[in-house]
Enzyme design. Sequence first.
Site, PDB file in Angstrom:
ATOM      1  N   TYR A   1      -3.000  -7.395  16.475  1.00  0.00           N
ATOM      2  CA  TYR A   1      -3.406  -6.543  15.277  1.00  0.00           C
ATOM      3  C   TYR A   1      -4.439  -6.116  15.476  1.00  0.00           C
ATOM      4  O   TYR A   1      -4.802  -4.842  15.237  1.00  0.00           O
ATOM      5  CB  TYR A   1      -3.101  -7.575  14.176  1.00  0.00           C
ATOM      6  CG  TYR A   1      -3.403  -6.701  12.744  1.00  0.00           C
ATOM      7  CD1 TYR A   1      -2.604  -5.874  11.957  1.00  0.00           C
ATOM      8  CD2 TYR A   1      -4.630  -6.943  12.099  1.00  0.00           C
ATOM      9  CE1 TYR A   1      -2.780  -5.298  11.057  1.00  0.00           C
ATOM     10  CE2 TYR A   1      -5.031  -6.214  10.887  1.00  0.00           C
ATOM     11  CZ  TYR A   1      -4.007  -5.150  10.523  1.00  0.00           C
ATOM     12  OH  TYR A   1      -4.248  -4.731   9.161  1.00  0.00           O
TER      13      TYR A   1
ATOM     14  N   THR B   1      -0.764  -7.938  -0.696  1.00  0.00           N
ATOM     15  CA  THR B   1       0.554  -7.577  -0.392  1.00  0.00           C
ATOM     16  C   THR B   1       1.258  -8.569   0.507  1.00  0.00           C
ATOM     17  O   THR B   1       0.507  -9.659   0.648  1.00  0.00           O
ATOM     18  CB  THR B   1       0.572  -6.331   0.457  1.00  0.00           C
ATOM     19  OG1 THR B   1      -0.226  -6.687   1.789  1.00  0.00           O
ATOM     20  CG2 THR B   1      -0.422  -5.132  -0.145  1.00  0.00           C
ATOM     21  N   ASP B   2       2.511  -8.216   0.837  1.00  0.00           N
ATOM     22  CA  ASP B   2       3.248  -9.363   1.446  1.00  0.00           C
ATOM     23  C   ASP B   2       2.456  -9.571   3.044  1.00  0.00           C
ATOM     24  O   ASP B   2       2.399 -10.706   3.571  1.00  0.00           O
ATOM     25  CB  ASP B   2       4.485  -9.125   2.029  1.00  0.00           C
ATOM     26  CG  ASP B   2       5.601  -9.110   0.477  1.00  0.00           C
ATOM     27  OD1 ASP B   2       5.073  -9.716  -0.359  1.00  0.00           O
ATOM     28  OD2 ASP B   2       6.563  -8.477   0.479  1.00  0.00           O
TER      29      ASP B   2
ATOM     30  N   SER C   1      -7.040  -0.213   8.866  1.00  0.00           N
ATOM     31  CA  SER C   1      -7.548  -1.657   8.439  1.00  0.00           C
ATOM     32  C   SER C   1      -8.921  -1.676   8.630  1.00  0.00           C
ATOM     33  O   SER C   1      -9.549  -0.981   9.696  1.00  0.00           O
ATOM     34  CB  SER C   1      -7.001  -2.688   9.162  1.00  0.00           C
ATOM     35  OG  SER C   1      -7.177  -3.938   9.098  1.00  0.00           O
TER      36      SER C   1
ATOM     37  N   VAL D   1      -5.811  -6.885   1.147  1.00  0.00           N
ATOM     38  CA  VAL D   1      -4.959  -6.138  -0.085  1.00  0.00           C
ATOM     39  C   VAL D   1      -3.961  -7.073  -0.346  1.00  0.00           C
ATOM     40  O   VAL D   1      -3.293  -7.558   0.657  1.00  0.00           O
ATOM     41  CB  VAL D   1      -4.397  -4.818   0.495  1.00  0.00           C
ATOM     42  CG1 VAL D   1      -3.868  -3.968  -0.877  1.00  0.00           C
ATOM     43  CG2 VAL D   1      -5.872  -3.846   0.999  1.00  0.00           C
TER      44      VAL D   1
ATOM     45  N   VAL E   1      14.075   8.258   2.609  1.00  0.00           N
ATOM     46  CA  VAL E   1      14.617   8.501   3.823  1.00  0.00           C
ATOM     47  C   VAL E   1      14.138   7.130   4.661  1.00  0.00           C
ATOM     48  O   VAL E   1      13.192   7.015   5.270  1.00  0.00           O
ATOM     49  CB  VAL E   1      13.764   9.733   4.397  1.00  0.00           C
ATOM     50  CG1 VAL E   1      14.271   9.836   5.977  1.00  0.00           C
ATOM     51  CG2 VAL E   1      14.243  10.833   3.902  1.00  0.00           C
TER      52      VAL E   1
ATOM     53  N   ASN F   1       1.577   5.109   7.227  1.00  0.00           N
ATOM     54  CA  ASN F   1       1.331   3.694   6.550  1.00  0.00           C
ATOM     55  C   ASN F   1       1.899   2.348   7.317  1.00  0.00           C
ATOM     56  O   ASN F   1       1.195   1.416   6.927  1.00  0.00           O
ATOM     57  CB  ASN F   1       1.476   3.806   5.044  1.00  0.00           C
ATOM     58  CG  ASN F   1       1.402   2.598   4.406  1.00  0.00           C
ATOM     59  OD1 ASN F   1       0.026   2.067   4.389  1.00  0.00           O
ATOM     60  ND2 ASN F   1       2.500   1.858   4.007  1.00  0.00           N
TER      61      ASN F   1
ATOM     62  N   ILE G   1       0.644  -1.040   0.041  1.00  0.00           N
ATOM     63  CA  ILE G   1       0.077  -0.060   0.013  1.00  0.00           C
ATOM     64  C   ILE G   1       0.713   1.139  -0.095  1.00  0.00           C
ATOM     65  O   ILE G   1       0.522   2.056  -0.742  1.00  0.00           O
ATOM     66  CB  ILE G   1      -1.001  -0.129   1.109  1.00  0.00           C
ATOM     67  CG1 ILE G   1      -1.932  -1.125   1.086  1.00  0.00           C
ATOM     68  CG2 ILE G   1      -1.669   1.333   1.306  1.00  0.00           C
ATOM     69  CD1 ILE G   1      -2.882  -1.239   2.163  1.00  0.00           C
TER      70      ILE G   1
ATOM     71  N   ASP H   1      10.980   3.595   4.659  1.00  0.00           N
ATOM     72  CA  ASP H   1      10.968   2.224   4.920  1.00  0.00           C
ATOM     73  C   ASP H   1      11.968   1.607   5.771  1.00  0.00           C
ATOM     74  O   ASP H   1      13.237   2.327   5.552  1.00  0.00           O
ATOM     75  CB  ASP H   1      10.887   1.273   3.505  1.00  0.00           C
ATOM     76  CG  ASP H   1      10.304  -0.052   3.690  1.00  0.00           C
ATOM     77  OD1 ASP H   1       9.056  -0.251   3.500  1.00  0.00           O
ATOM     78  OD2 ASP H   1      10.944  -1.083   4.263  1.00  0.00           O
TER      79      ASP H   1
END
Length: 254
Positions: free
Chosen positions: A145, A180-181, A132, A178, A56, A81, A19, A38
């Site tokens: 989570y 993603t990993d 989420s 979504v 950065v 994010n 995302i 990241d």
Amino acid sequence: MVEAVQDAGVVVTGAGGGIGAALARRFAAEGARVVVNDLDAAKAQAVADEIGGIAVPGDASAIVADARDALGGTVDVYCANAGLASGGSEAADEKVWALAWDVNVMAHVRAAQELLPAWLERGSGRFVSTVSAAGLLTMIGAAPYSVTKHGAYAFAEWLSLTYRHRGIKVHAICPQGVRTDMLDATGSAGDLVLQPTAIEPEAVADALFKGIEEDRFLILPHPEVAGYYQVRAAEPDRWLTNMNHIQQKWEAGQ
């Protein structure tokens, strides 16, 4: 083009993939100047090189000052994010709970502490929180989570109600699955609940930009979540019973 973000200084945390990368690409395409953050420096640099942004790398909790400097002194939009998909029950190790709280909630709080003084002084700023649907509803098999994403949503809501009359815009993005990993890491619970309706990260970015144009706080890339949220509020026992049925189905498949 969305006028509100043209030439804006934008920071996206956790933007090495998923995302975050989709958000960074979309902001850049809309004419923003983008800092890509990241923990993985190579991934941050790769996305920054792709979009003409600035990498950065580092802990999302501690990069606001460096990101501000990289943007020439001003952050206009901050996308909190970076997140951690921590599974487990109440029995999860306290270190798991603490890390989930730190990444999913306190990183947002620390960013706001850094950003708000300047934003309030000038009367503008935009805080985007990737929450989420678990922050509105819940997620089986993932107590840390679910609980911390509830916290992230509550903090975004608090920011909005507290500062909207002072020019601060806040958006809470609450997707379900979504591709993603992070979704892959949810295992069998994600396969059961999230995979069937999973969307691409670019669809999340589309939903955010539509929300920015319409000046909406709550961003639902899966529109059906609104109906689930209404049932949860109006008929909590019905909601919990339905979720328990899903829990039982998941347990039976283990």
